[in-house]
Structure formats: structure tokens, C-alpha cells
Design an enzyme around this catalytic site. Sequence first.
Site, mmCIF file in Angstrom:
data_model
loop_
_atom_site.group_PDB
_atom_site.id
_atom_site.type_symbol
_atom_site.label_atom_id
_atom_site.label_comp_id
_atom_site.label_asym_id
_atom_site.label_seq_id
_atom_site.Cartn_x
_atom_site.Cartn_y
_atom_site.Cartn_z
ATOM 1 N N GLN A 82 34.073 30.009 45.202
ATOM 2 C CA GLN A 82 34.445 31.178 45.026
ATOM 3 C C GLN A 82 35.010 31.348 46.666
ATOM 4 O OE1 GLN A 82 31.514 34.963 43.981
ATOM 5 N NE2 GLN A 82 33.725 36.325 44.053
ATOM 6 N N HIS A 110 37.204 37.271 40.213
ATOM 7 C CA HIS A 110 38.303 36.588 40.005
ATOM 8 C C HIS A 110 38.063 36.232 39.046
ATOM 9 C CE1 HIS A 110 37.659 34.346 43.111
ATOM 10 N NE2 HIS A 110 38.419 34.317 43.348
ATOM 11 N N ASN A 123 34.309 31.264 39.139
ATOM 12 C CA ASN A 123 33.557 31.004 40.519
ATOM 13 C C ASN A 123 32.614 31.686 40.881
ATOM 14 O OD1 ASN A 123 34.672 28.578 40.150
ATOM 15 N ND2 ASN A 123 36.679 29.281 42.158
ATOM 16 N N ASP A 129 47.886 32.529 42.392
ATOM 17 C CA ASP A 129 47.414 31.727 43.293
ATOM 18 C C ASP A 129 48.228 31.842 44.261
ATOM 19 O OD1 ASP A 129 45.649 30.160 44.861
ATOM 20 O OD2 ASP A 129 44.141 30.667 43.411
ATOM 21 N N VAL A 155 37.505 34.423 47.894
ATOM 22 C CA VAL A 155 37.106 36.210 47.982
ATOM 23 C C VAL A 155 35.453 36.406 47.009
ATOM 24 C CG1 VAL A 155 38.658 37.918 47.020
ATOM 25 C CG2 VAL A 155 38.998 35.048 48.398
ATOM 26 N N HIS A 177 40.268 32.857 37.604
ATOM 27 C CA HIS A 177 41.418 31.645 37.360
ATOM 28 C C HIS A 177 41.693 30.932 36.171
ATOM 29 C CE1 HIS A 177 40.408 30.948 41.539
ATOM 30 N NE2 HIS A 177 39.621 31.407 41.210
#
Length: 119
Positions: free
Chosen positions: A99, A105, A92, A36, A101, A107
Site C-alpha cells: 500500500q 482503494h 493492499n 492507475d 497511498v 485495484h
Amino acid sequence: MTPPAAKDDCLFCRIVKGEVPADVVHAGETTIAFRDINPQAPTHVLVIPSSHYANIAELAQWEPGAVTELFATAAEVAESEGLGDQYRLVFNTGAEAGQAVFHTHMHVLGGRPLNWPPG
């Protein structure tokens, strides 16, 4: 209804295509994991499917096997990053949940004590 397709304006789709550089820590057939750019823990890696879905619910609907691959990749990343069995996995979903993007995804966070609730 047809599943979503890759988007030219999606940052993560562009990372998958190799158009945008990323610090990749794992690349498989169906997933990619990279650090990230705004880490919230000493280890903060994003695991994404190669295919484009806005969130985990969409991915589960259209490619349920890909959800399993995300978790398998996260476990590999945690091991390779030296986290052992001490890490947090977070999705998220939606802007109000954090969120930023809108490409599914996960994390992978670790390397320090993580408090609960997260914030």
C-alpha cells in the site's frame, strides 16, 4: 473513538475534491474510479470511497455499507471496461503489503492472464 476525516495531504482525498486531475471512469455518490498512473495490467483502475479511511479494515469498521458500494462499483467498471467476469480485485493493507497511498482503494485488474501467486 471517531471516524477519520478527509486529509488535506491525502492524494486520493484531493482527487475526490477535484484538486488533482485523474482519468475518471466512474463517479458516483460514494465512490470514484480512475485509471492507475502505473498500470500493472492492460486494465488497471482504482476504486475508492469518497470518504477517507486508511485501509479496508477501517472502512469496514466505520462504513460497512461503503464496502458493498466499492464492490458494486468494481463490477460496473469491469463491465464498462469489457472485462466481463475475468478480472482480479485487490486491496493492499499496509506498507509491507504494497500500500502506497493510505486511503482505502481497490485495484481492478484485467485484460491479460493474471498469474497466482501475484508476487
